[in-house]
Design a protein around this motif. Structure first.
Motif, PDB file in Angstrom:
ATOM      1  N   ARG A 183      -4.925   1.123   5.471  1.00 55.94           N
ATOM      2  CA  ARG A 183      -6.164   1.550   5.139  1.00 55.94           C
ATOM      3  C   ARG A 183      -7.134   0.694   4.168  1.00 55.94           C
ATOM      4  NH1 ARG A 183      -2.369   5.334   6.000  1.00 55.94           N
ATOM      5  NH2 ARG A 183      -3.294   7.520   6.507  1.00 55.94           N
ATOM      6  N   VAL A 231      -8.155   6.014  -4.535  1.00 51.78           N
ATOM      7  CA  VAL A 231      -7.048   6.042  -5.317  1.00 51.78           C
ATOM      8  C   VAL A 231      -6.900   7.154  -4.959  1.00 51.78           C
ATOM      9  CG1 VAL A 231      -6.257   7.051  -7.541  1.00 51.78           C
ATOM     10  CG2 VAL A 231      -7.863   5.250  -7.808  1.00 51.78           C
ATOM     11  N   GLY A 232      -7.234   8.882  -4.580  1.00 52.07           N
ATOM     12  CA  GLY A 232      -6.286   9.336  -4.168  1.00 52.07           C
ATOM     13  C   GLY A 232      -6.126   9.810  -3.281  1.00 52.07           C
ATOM     14  N   THR A 233      -6.649   8.305  -2.038  1.00 48.55           N
ATOM     15  CA  THR A 233      -5.663   7.880  -0.548  1.00 48.55           C
ATOM     16  C   THR A 233      -4.398   7.403  -1.177  1.00 48.55           C
ATOM     17  OG1 THR A 233      -8.039   7.610   0.444  1.00 48.55           O
ATOM     18  CG2 THR A 233      -5.816   6.795   1.891  1.00 48.55           C
ATOM     19  N   TYR A 287      -7.617   4.825 -14.758  1.00 56.42           N
ATOM     20  CA  TYR A 287      -6.500   6.049 -14.060  1.00 56.42           C
ATOM     21  C   TYR A 287      -5.963   4.796 -13.089  1.00 56.42           C
ATOM     22  CZ  TYR A 287      -4.431   8.671 -11.817  1.00 56.42           C
ATOM     23  OH  TYR A 287      -3.060   9.858 -11.300  1.00 56.42           O
ATOM     24  N   GLY A 322     -12.864   5.578  -5.923  1.00 56.24           N
ATOM     25  CA  GLY A 322     -11.771   7.279  -6.212  1.00 56.24           C
ATOM     26  C   GLY A 322     -10.876   7.984  -5.292  1.00 56.24           C
ATOM     27  N   LEU A 323     -11.966   8.163  -3.832  1.00 55.43           N
ATOM     28  CA  LEU A 323     -11.495   8.150  -2.586  1.00 55.43           C
ATOM     29  C   LEU A 323     -10.462   7.262  -2.697  1.00 55.43           C
ATOM     30  CD1 LEU A 323     -14.558   8.450  -0.620  1.00 55.43           C
ATOM     31  CD2 LEU A 323     -12.919  10.304  -1.237  1.00 55.43           C
ATOM     32  N   GLU A 329     -12.689   4.220   7.917  1.00 54.56           N
ATOM     33  CA  GLU A 329     -11.698   5.878   7.052  1.00 54.56           C
ATOM     34  C   GLU A 329     -12.896   6.577   6.442  1.00 54.56           C
ATOM     35  OE1 GLU A 329      -9.186   6.223   7.050  1.00 54.56           O
ATOM     36  OE2 GLU A 329      -7.699   4.421   8.217  1.00 54.56           O
ATOM     37  N   ILE A 330     -14.448   6.062   5.916  1.00 55.05           N
ATOM     38  CA  ILE A 330     -15.052   6.942   5.164  1.00 55.05           C
ATOM     39  C   ILE A 330     -15.996   6.784   5.041  1.00 55.05           C
ATOM     40  CG2 ILE A 330     -13.164   6.964   2.663  1.00 55.05           C
ATOM     41  CD1 ILE A 330     -15.177   4.901   1.396  1.00 55.05           C
ATOM     42  N   LEU A 345      -2.797   8.186  -3.733  1.00 59.92           N
ATOM     43  CA  LEU A 345      -2.328   8.807  -4.273  1.00 59.92           C
ATOM     44  C   LEU A 345      -1.641   9.900  -3.039  1.00 59.92           C
ATOM     45  CD1 LEU A 345      -3.797   9.528  -7.562  1.00 59.92           C
ATOM     46  CD2 LEU A 345      -1.724   9.018  -7.580  1.00 59.92           C
ATOM     47  N   GLY A 346      -2.214  10.208  -2.025  1.00 60.73           N
ATOM     48  CA  GLY A 346      -1.486  10.849  -1.563  1.00 60.73           C
ATOM     49  C   GLY A 346      -0.836  10.400   0.010  1.00 60.73           C
ATOM     50  N   LEU A 347      -0.888   9.142   0.259  1.00 61.70           N
ATOM     51  CA  LEU A 347       0.805   8.599   0.837  1.00 61.70           C
ATOM     52  C   LEU A 347       1.487   8.431   0.067  1.00 61.70           C
ATOM     53  CD1 LEU A 347      -2.222   5.356   2.114  1.00 61.70           C
ATOM     54  CD2 LEU A 347      -0.946   7.519   3.245  1.00 61.70           C
ATOM     55  N   ARG A 348       1.520   8.136  -0.927  1.00 58.21           N
ATOM     56  CA  ARG A 348       2.950   8.583  -1.509  1.00 58.21           C
ATOM     57  C   ARG A 348       3.097   9.839  -2.531  1.00 58.21           C
ATOM     58  NH1 ARG A 348       1.876   6.648  -8.306  1.00 58.21           N
ATOM     59  NH2 ARG A 348       1.918   9.561  -8.417  1.00 58.21           N
ATOM     60  N   ALA A 349       2.599  10.346  -2.015  1.00 58.66           N
ATOM     61  CA  ALA A 349       3.374  11.875  -2.762  1.00 58.66           C
ATOM     62  C   ALA A 349       3.707  12.597  -1.223  1.00 58.66           C
ATOM     63  CB  ALA A 349       2.343  12.714  -2.854  1.00 58.66           C
ATOM     64  N   GLN A 350       3.760  11.953   0.022  1.00 54.43           N
ATOM     65  CA  GLN A 350       4.262  12.146   1.471  1.00 54.43           C
ATOM     66  C   GLN A 350       5.498  11.220   1.505  1.00 54.43           C
ATOM     67  OE1 GLN A 350       1.073  13.751   4.271  1.00 54.43           O
ATOM     68  NE2 GLN A 350      -0.262  12.923   2.523  1.00 54.43           N
TER      69      GLN A 350
END
Lengths: 231, 297
Positions: free
Chosen positions: A59, A123-125, A159, A120-121, A109-110, A127-132
């Protein structure tokens, strides 16, 4: 995974950028980012026009949405958008505005423009990739040195560092445009929060490549790309 | 309602790998057990509400279904631009779940009160669904429903609650039917019980909804007579524009009751604030009686 030189866009970029008109206001910020964007898309990012929806793609988030001329030119050089789109920047029928919109431009992408949202987006991206369980993609986010004035970035810097978000790379293009500068240097603000950092000449493609691929395990990574002063 | 939210969200995190929770320290201890089971999907970013919404936007961009949660004033007021840009403008959704509605935090003072939150969502356009449950059992149903979609949804929880739950009241649900052409009184969320008490003995139709956005305009047109009264638990007049648009071609009068705009600079408990804003049963009865009696009376 080995990173390969996919394209050399050097020959095409000057002509593509000339096709973009009407964005003089943000020209300095556009030109400050051209080398970083070129190295990212030519040599670093694993994303192509055919993989813009592939969950495994890298990304790239342009947080500093001002002056996207260089960004659009690079996207055109790599076939994400037709060259002809460059001829009508921000026109009534154009999909390319003075700030990019992810809903209108393939490969973007954004949607950005207002400063202080991309990190911030990102960081969330990450985290979302890692969670999947998607551990291959890296998340790159490009900011400007003045954009770092926005407090929202400092929430994300603290963070990401505290949690060791190591799939994230922030790139700050430093053209000395922050109102009060960054005493002690930009990198120190990140490293004190647990990031690794490389500060390089933002015009030196080999130095940029080394820095952009120089991330280490268990830490988010920062690349400060210093360019000539905005003036 | 907060307990219902925590229990239901915990179950959703266990059941559905697409669900993620983003916190900014509020309610973090209650979610600690499920966080140990799903550390990658239960994310506490610390006291950073802008980042909380940015992270929710990023999670949604990767295909997850984020739930973000805090006091309304921090979740909505403070992070308004992140809601606008990191969710709405990106074209991605999230479930935003607030606590501390309006004057729930009466003893905490203005810093913990957000009567204008629903009005802020109105400023974002018509993409948002706003749910204002009046009972914990409505929370369970609405949260499960929200988790299965990709839409942007705001779930506004309160410590005020009605006696009975009506989980199916997304559209106006008639709870008392008046005579032909009787005035229509619409109660939203936890305003139902005081509204029913206030209109005891009046010839009015009382309808209830927990979903003011999108407002059930078809039901409104079907039920509305000449006189319409809105009783909302947030800023007075928040839904006035919706009613006016819906009834633009119909002669009508509208009384919009809700929380006043002025910061009262008083503490006390929520019942005190309900009284001061005229939203207890006695206050509502006075306002509604005066309005209905003001034609030819």
């Amino acid at each position: 995974m080995t990173t390969t030189l996919t394209t050399d866009s050097s020959a095409r970029l000057p002509g593509l950028i000339r096709r973009l008109t009407g964005d003089e206001k943000h020209a300095p910020s556009a030109h400050s980012t051209i080398d970083v964007l070129q190295v990212l898309y030519d040599r670093v990012l694993r994303v192509t026009p055919d993989s813009v929806d592939d969950p495994e793609r890298d990304r790239f988030l342009l947080s500093k949405g001002h002056g996207p001329a260089a960004y659009y030119a690079v996207l055109a050089a790599h076939g994400f958008i037709p060259d002809a789109w460059l001829d009508d920047l921000a026109g009534p029928e154009s999909r390319l505005g003075h700030h990019p919109d992810r809903r209108l431009v393939p490969g973007v992408e954004i949607s950005s423009g207002s400063l202080g949202h991309g990190l911030g987006l990102a960081v969330g991206t990450a985290l979302g990739l890692r969670a999947q369980g998607l551990h291959k993609p890296r998340v790159y986010v490009l900011l400007g040195d003045a954009e770092l004035d926005e407090g929202s970035n400092h929430e994300a810097i603290a963070y990401a560092g505290a949690t060791g978000l190591d799939s994230l790379t922030a790139v700050v293009v430093d053209n000395s445009s922050a109102s009060y500068g960054w005493a002690g240097g930009i990198a120190s603000r990140f490293t004190v929060n647990g990031w690794t950092a490389d500060t390089v000449n933002g015009r030196d493609h080999d130095a940029l490549y080394a820095a952009l691929t120089g991330h280490r395990p268990r830490h988010p990574h920062l690349v400060v790309a210093r360019t000539e002063s905005k003036g | 309602m907060r307990t219902a939210f925590i229990d239901t969200t915990t179950a959703l995190l266990d059941e559905d790998p697409r669900t993620a929770l983003v916190l900014a320290d509020i309610s973090a201890s209650q979610f600690a057990p499920v966080g140990r089971r799903h550390p990658d999907r239960v994310l506490n970013v610390g006291i950073r509400e802008q980042l909380m919404i940015g992270v929710a936007g990023g999670l949604a961009l990767t295909g997850l279904r984020p739930i973000a949660h805090s006091y309304a004033t921090f979740l909505v007021d403070r992070a308004y631009e992140q809601i606008k840009l990191d969710l709405e403008h990106q074209g991605v959704g999230a479930v935003l779940v607030s606590i501390g509605a309006s004057y729930d935090g009466s003893a905490e003072g203005r810093t913990h009160q957000s009567p204008g939150d629903v009005a802020l969502f109105d400023s974002l356009g018509d993409g948002w669904t706003v749910r204002v449950p009046g009972h914990p059992d409505e929370v369970r149903t609405l949260l499960r429903d929200a988790a299965t979609s990709d839409d942007p949804i705001y779930l506004r929880l309160s410590e005020q609650r009605n006696t009975d739950a009506y989980p199916d009241a997304a559209r106006l649900r008639v709870l008392r039917r008046g005579g032909a052409n009787a005035p229509l009184v619409v109660a939203v969320g936890p305003m139902l019980d005081p509204t029913v008490a206030a209109t005891e003995g009046m010839d009015v139709t009382v309808a209830y909804t927990h979903t003011p956005r999108p407002f059930d305009t078809r039901g409104l047109r079907a039920l509305a007579a000449t006189d319409v009264v809105l009783v909302e638990p947030y800023l007075a007049g928040t839904s006035s524009a919706v009613v006016s648009r819906t009834l633009a071609d119909v002669p009508h009068r509208l009384l919009a009751l809700g929380v006043g705009q002025t910061d009262l600079r008083r503490y006390g408990d929520p019942a005190d604030h309900a009284r001061w804003h005229g939203l207890d049963a006695d206050g509502l009865r006075r306002s509604i009686s005066a309005f209905l009696g003001s034609l030819g009376g």
